[in-house]
Write an enzyme that holds these catalytic residues in place. Structure first.
Site, mmCIF file in Angstrom:
data_model
loop_
_atom_site.group_PDB
_atom_site.id
_atom_site.type_symbol
_atom_site.label_atom_id
_atom_site.label_comp_id
_atom_site.label_asym_id
_atom_site.label_seq_id
_atom_site.Cartn_x
_atom_site.Cartn_y
_atom_site.Cartn_z
ATOM 1 N N ALA A 108 8.847 -23.441 -13.557
ATOM 2 C CA ALA A 108 9.325 -22.282 -14.315
ATOM 3 C C ALA A 108 8.611 -20.962 -14.054
ATOM 4 C CB ALA A 108 9.270 -22.590 -15.811
ATOM 5 N N ALA A 109 7.390 -20.977 -13.530
ATOM 6 C CA ALA A 109 6.659 -19.699 -13.393
ATOM 7 C C ALA A 109 7.266 -18.843 -12.280
ATOM 8 C CB ALA A 109 5.191 -19.971 -13.076
ATOM 9 N N PRO A 110 7.317 -17.527 -12.442
ATOM 10 C CA PRO A 110 6.764 -16.750 -13.548
ATOM 11 C C PRO A 110 7.665 -16.622 -14.769
ATOM 12 C CG PRO A 110 7.566 -15.285 -11.823
ATOM 13 C CD PRO A 110 7.769 -16.686 -11.319
ATOM 14 N N GLY A 111 8.870 -17.158 -14.730
ATOM 15 C CA GLY A 111 9.639 -17.176 -15.974
ATOM 16 C C GLY A 111 11.032 -16.555 -15.893
ATOM 17 N N LYS A 113 13.994 -17.823 -14.791
ATOM 18 C CA LYS A 113 15.062 -18.693 -15.326
ATOM 19 C C LYS A 113 14.810 -18.991 -16.810
ATOM 20 C CE LYS A 113 16.650 -19.207 -11.085
ATOM 21 N NZ LYS A 113 15.622 -18.331 -10.504
ATOM 22 N N GLU A 131 5.227 -25.484 -15.837
ATOM 23 C CA GLU A 131 4.710 -25.042 -14.527
ATOM 24 C C GLU A 131 3.482 -25.872 -14.195
ATOM 25 O OE1 GLU A 131 5.446 -22.997 -11.912
ATOM 26 O OE2 GLU A 131 3.513 -23.639 -11.116
ATOM 27 N N ASP A 175 14.232 -25.231 -10.165
ATOM 28 C CA ASP A 175 14.238 -24.074 -9.267
ATOM 29 C C ASP A 175 13.052 -24.330 -8.337
ATOM 30 O OD1 ASP A 175 14.984 -21.562 -8.293
ATOM 31 O OD2 ASP A 175 13.673 -20.494 -9.675
ATOM 32 N N CYS A 228 15.485 -20.647 -2.881
ATOM 33 C CA CYS A 228 15.791 -19.354 -2.260
ATOM 34 C C CYS A 228 15.669 -19.511 -0.748
ATOM 35 C CB CYS A 228 14.898 -18.250 -2.825
ATOM 36 S SG CYS A 228 13.163 -18.673 -2.776
HETATM 37 N N1 SAM Z 1 11.900 -20.620 -11.763
HETATM 38 C C1 SAM Z 1 10.966 -19.538 -11.483
HETATM 39 C C2 SAM Z 1 11.573 -18.226 -11.901
HETATM 40 O O1 SAM Z 1 12.818 -18.131 -11.975
HETATM 41 O O2 SAM Z 1 10.816 -17.296 -12.202
HETATM 42 C C3 SAM Z 1 10.546 -19.544 -10.031
HETATM 43 C C4 SAM Z 1 10.039 -20.866 -9.564
HETATM 44 S S1 SAM Z 1 9.361 -20.894 -7.967
HETATM 45 C C5 SAM Z 1 10.756 -20.831 -6.972
HETATM 46 C C6 SAM Z 1 8.840 -22.562 -7.837
HETATM 47 C C7 SAM Z 1 7.701 -22.967 -8.742
HETATM 48 O O3 SAM Z 1 7.400 -24.336 -8.492
HETATM 49 C C8 SAM Z 1 6.412 -22.195 -8.528
HETATM 50 O O4 SAM Z 1 5.984 -21.626 -9.731
HETATM 51 C C9 SAM Z 1 5.421 -23.261 -8.051
HETATM 52 O O5 SAM Z 1 4.122 -23.057 -8.552
HETATM 53 C C10 SAM Z 1 6.012 -24.539 -8.613
HETATM 54 N N2 SAM Z 1 5.581 -25.739 -7.851
HETATM 55 C C11 SAM Z 1 4.846 -25.791 -6.720
HETATM 56 N N3 SAM Z 1 4.637 -27.080 -6.358
HETATM 57 C C12 SAM Z 1 5.252 -27.837 -7.277
HETATM 58 C C13 SAM Z 1 5.373 -29.249 -7.460
HETATM 59 N N4 SAM Z 1 4.827 -30.111 -6.610
HETATM 60 N N5 SAM Z 1 6.054 -29.679 -8.540
HETATM 61 C C14 SAM Z 1 6.613 -28.820 -9.394
HETATM 62 N N6 SAM Z 1 6.533 -27.477 -9.267
HETATM 63 C C15 SAM Z 1 5.865 -26.991 -8.236
#
Ligand code: SAM
Length: 431
Positions: A108-111, A113, A131, A175, A228
């Site tokens: 979810a980070a940075p938030g 969605k 996250e 995501d 993305c």
């Molecule tokens: N959904 C967020 C938004 O809309 O602001 C963006 C998410 S970003 C594309 C993917 C996220 O997955 C990152 O925050 C990352 O830290 C986290 N991530 C990295 N490795 C991961 C793992 N093994 N399992 C779950 N999440 C992970």
């Protein structure tokens, strides 16, 4: 300055896009569009040209210095890339938002969605915004706080931990962390991190995330998967793999032809791909699917409950909110937190299962019988402004305050006051 694409990426994309490759390259010579999504619970004013697939998204004609805008710090809007706001269509078209839902935003980070979800879900729905990276979970928590809702729990758990919440969620959003090909225009550095090995690694990681979280989706629950990036391994190939192992029905989403979003079908899998030379946004992929497998649902066991604030404190805090009858005040050491009545059991249960970073809205600290307002409450959408003395700051004063300069406000009054700029609170802690 033109982007220089990695050679293997260029070769693959030329073969995927054919003659449209030149348009793809030209699109990368153009600056990225600037877009924001407004917080409908704080601001309903249109601010630019509407993004057609979102009720709340707008393109801006120029890029302001966002960090110096008090409205951003007040959670009146979120800076978000336009294509990813199509997420709203995926939710609206697959989910009955009148229901009280249990929703998980796993990565979810940075938030982006999660704040979007809070604007779409009703107040009795529970959002678990997770996250795995601790420092990013903190940023996530701050952004959720700015958005001002009390029905979210921010957690910092590994996807594998969710396996124990069998059949719990109505909606799961993945995501996924990805190779980021769709962000090459926005983030030039992304090209230097790109490699075929990294795609393979990302794809493996995405499969692990999907299979870890899958058991926690209810039968007939909805999973929204997005990245993305353009390559098939991280998108449709992963979804086909999931469908080989699990009972899944892919859901077709309605799109307008003028949006120029590409529908992908691959075996049973259906997805939607966004290219920057076709769509007014960056590269993106999204797919919506329903679980058809039966999944026994975990029973919420009455376990450790939250400790509730005293009757006296709860009564004192009633005038701080416009909807206090729907809230419960819980106590965590000196910190008082509001959560929706309806979600008390759910939140108490989840707090025994996941690593919780923040829950509901922090309202005040109780120090020697005195209530000291928390910053989060100043940002809450249910704040009763009439209950507080207000100090309205000019833009100049607000910017100086954001820089953490000492601020002299002339009224001479003592005690706490709500700090606003153009009527919107963004802090509550001048003493
Ligand atoms: N959904 C967020 C938004 O809309 O602001 C963006 C998410 S970003 C594309 C993917 C996220 O997955 C990152 O925050 C990352 O830290 C986290 N991530 C990295 N490795 C991961 C793992 N093994 N399992 C779950 N999440 C992970």
């Amino acid at each position: 300055m033109s982007i220089s694409f990695p050679i293997a990426f260029e070769t693959r994309m030329k073969s995927t896009l054919g003659p449209a490759w030149n348009d793809f390259v030209s699109a990368h010579d153009q600056p990225s569009l600037v877009s924001i999504r407004i917080n409908p619970d704080k601001d309903k004013l249109p601010v630019g040209i509407k993004i057609p697939w979102s009720d709340y998204g707008f393109y801006l004609p120029t890029r302001p210095v966002f960090t110096l805008d008090p409205a951003l710090h007040a959670g009146k809007y979120y800076v978000q890339e336009a294509s990813s706001m199509f997420f709203e269509q995926a939710i609206n078209q697959t989910t009955d938002l009148t229901q009280s839902l249990r929703v998980l935003d796993l990565c979810a980070a940075p938030g982006g969605k999660s704040t979007h979800l809070l604007s779409l879900l009703n107040q009795n729905s529970l959002l678990i915004s997770n996250e795995v990276i601790r420092s990013r979970a903190q940023i996530l928590s701050e952004n959720i706080q700015k958005w001002g809702h009390s029905n979210a729990l921010v957690t910092n758990s590994d996807p594998a931990v969710f396996q124990k919440l069998k059949g719990y969620f109505d909606v799961i959003v993945v995501d996924a962390p990805c190779s980021g090909e769709g962000l090459f225009r926005k983030d030039n550095q992304a090209t230097s991190e790109w490699s075929e090995e990294n795609i393979a690694l990302c794809s493996q990681r995405q499969r692990r995330i999907l299979s870890d979280v899958w058991p926690s989706l209810k039968q007939h629950g909805i999973l929204i998967y997005s990245t993305c990036t353009y390559n098939e391994q991280e998108n449709e190939v992963n979804l086909k793999w999931l469908a080989e192992n699990q009972g899944i029905e892919f859901i077709e989403l309605n799109t307008e032809p003028v949006w120029n979003i590409e529908k992908i079908t691959s075996g049973k899998a259906i997805g939607y791909r966004f290219f920057p030379h076709k769509v007014a946004g960056e590269g993106f992929f999204i797919s919506a699917l329903r679980k058809v497998d039966s999944e026994p649902e975990i029973r919420i066991r009455p376990g450790r409950n939250f400790s509730e604030a005293s009757k006296k404190v709860t009564e004192q805090l009633q005038s701080w909110s416009n909807n206090s009858e729907n809230l419960k005040i819980i106590k965590q050491e000196d910190l008082l937190i509001q959560i929706p009545n309806e979600l008390y059991d759910e939140m108490a249960f989840i707090s025994t299962q996941l690593h919780v970073v923040s829950k509901g809205t922090a309202v005040a600290q109780l120090k020697h019988e005195k209530l000291i307002p928390e910053h989060a409450k100043a940002l809450a959408i249910d704040l009763n402004h009439n209950n507080f003395a207000v100090i309205e700051l000019s833009l100049e004063q607000s910017i100086s305050y954001l820089r953490k300069d000492n601020l002299l406000v002339g009224s001479g009054q003592r005690g706490f006051a709500l700090v606003t700029h153009q009527g919107t609170p963004w802090d509550g802690s001048i003493n």
